[in-house]
Design an enzyme around this catalytic site. Sequence first.
Site, PDB file in Angstrom:
ATOM      1  N   LYS A 173       0.844  -1.194   0.000  1.00  0.00           N
ATOM      2  CA  LYS A 173       0.000   0.000   0.000  1.00  0.00           C
ATOM      3  C   LYS A 173       0.881   1.245   0.000  1.00  0.00           C
ATOM      4  O   LYS A 173       1.593   1.504   0.970  1.00  0.00           O
ATOM      5  CB  LYS A 173      -0.922  -0.007   1.212  1.00  0.00           C
ATOM      6  CG  LYS A 173      -1.851  -1.229   1.236  1.00  0.00           C
ATOM      7  CD  LYS A 173      -2.725  -1.275   2.464  1.00  0.00           C
ATOM      8  CE  LYS A 173      -1.942  -1.484   3.733  1.00  0.00           C
ATOM      9  NZ  LYS A 173      -2.791  -1.774   4.905  1.00  0.00           N
ATOM     10  N   THR A 204      -8.637   9.506   8.272  1.00  0.00           N
ATOM     11  CA  THR A 204      -8.362   8.238   7.588  1.00  0.00           C
ATOM     12  C   THR A 204      -8.143   7.081   8.564  1.00  0.00           C
ATOM     13  O   THR A 204      -7.586   6.051   8.194  1.00  0.00           O
ATOM     14  CB  THR A 204      -7.109   8.384   6.700  1.00  0.00           C
ATOM     15  OG1 THR A 204      -5.998   8.821   7.518  1.00  0.00           O
ATOM     16  CG2 THR A 204      -7.338   9.380   5.583  1.00  0.00           C
ATOM     17  N   GLY A 206      -8.468   3.770  10.342  1.00  0.00           N
ATOM     18  CA  GLY A 206      -9.093   2.506   9.955  1.00  0.00           C
ATOM     19  C   GLY A 206      -8.923   2.119   8.508  1.00  0.00           C
ATOM     20  O   GLY A 206      -9.474   1.107   8.062  1.00  0.00           O
ATOM     21  N   THR A 207      -8.129   2.875   7.758  1.00  0.00           N
ATOM     22  CA  THR A 207      -7.977   2.599   6.328  1.00  0.00           C
ATOM     23  C   THR A 207      -7.458   1.187   6.066  1.00  0.00           C
ATOM     24  O   THR A 207      -7.993   0.458   5.225  1.00  0.00           O
ATOM     25  CB  THR A 207      -7.018   3.621   5.693  1.00  0.00           C
ATOM     26  OG1 THR A 207      -7.488   4.941   5.966  1.00  0.00           O
ATOM     27  CG2 THR A 207      -6.943   3.426   4.191  1.00  0.00           C
ATOM     28  N   GLY A 208      -6.393   0.793   6.767  1.00  0.00           N
ATOM     29  CA  GLY A 208      -5.793  -0.510   6.520  1.00  0.00           C
ATOM     30  C   GLY A 208      -6.720  -1.659   6.883  1.00  0.00           C
ATOM     31  O   GLY A 208      -6.827  -2.646   6.143  1.00  0.00           O
ATOM     32  N   CYS A 209      -7.388  -1.551   8.032  1.00  0.00           N
ATOM     33  CA  CYS A 209      -8.340  -2.585   8.446  1.00  0.00           C
ATOM     34  C   CYS A 209      -9.465  -2.698   7.420  1.00  0.00           C
ATOM     35  O   CYS A 209      -9.882  -3.809   7.044  1.00  0.00           O
ATOM     36  CB  CYS A 209      -8.945  -2.226   9.802  1.00  0.00           C
ATOM     37  SG  CYS A 209      -7.758  -1.950  11.126  1.00  0.00           S
TER      38      CYS A 209
END
Length: 263
Positions: A173, A204, A206-209
């Site tokens: 990412k 932003t 929580g983007t990865g989860c």
Amino acid sequence: MIPRVLTVAGSDSGGGAGVQADLKTMLALGVHGMSVITAVTAQNSLGVRGVWELPVEAVRAQYRSVVDDIGVQAVKTGMLASAELVEAVAELISGTDAPAVVDPVGVSKHGDPLLAASALDSVRGRLLPVATVATPNLDEVTQLTGVRVESEGDLRRAAAAVLEYGPRWVLIKGGHLSGDAVDLLTDGSQEHWLRAPRHDNRHTHGTGCTLASAVASELAKGLTVPEAVTRAKEYVTGAIAAGFALGAGIGPVDHGWRSRSPE
């Protein structure tokens, strides 16, 4: 039957990341979300105030209760906190006939550690080898491999370094780079470059989860890895654009943005 997806991750009391974000994503994408809580965090928009790991036996019991009775079409992992939990979850996943999306969570959006340094070897040697897709961000790539990504040209080198640990696919990412939000998905032979405009929005959390859960949700529907990641990228891009202020710090992405979008 509605596809079933299991998240194995920590609880975020602020509701923006962790199991809470995972379940919201799964609901938004039309699958039945289930959870194994690995740790409880006390956190809000300003940061993480405390972390309490659950015992390994509690994690095993939750996992077996869900998988043995209900069954799963995909598993997603997030915060695993310790080497003992990493190894237990890796063992459970290896015995489950379903794709696994591994988000190797190392630190929170605010820079708070969510994985013990002693657990890194377990992530490399036990968890990544059972992953269908690993989804590290650039900080996690450095933490796991030592490779530093400073430009888009470094993404291939980062992907190759992570693939050496055994995941079938890796999604690097590149959201922390400048310019468009560029990610690289590869299995070492195929390459898929995913680009999206960068939204000027600081909210932003929580983007990865959210992205990893979206990938798992789409895999559970029977999509290929490239198809699932492409759809997940589209969903999370919209969620980032709709991110909103919450509390005094960094707000979350909007998991329900599609339901609030005009027809």
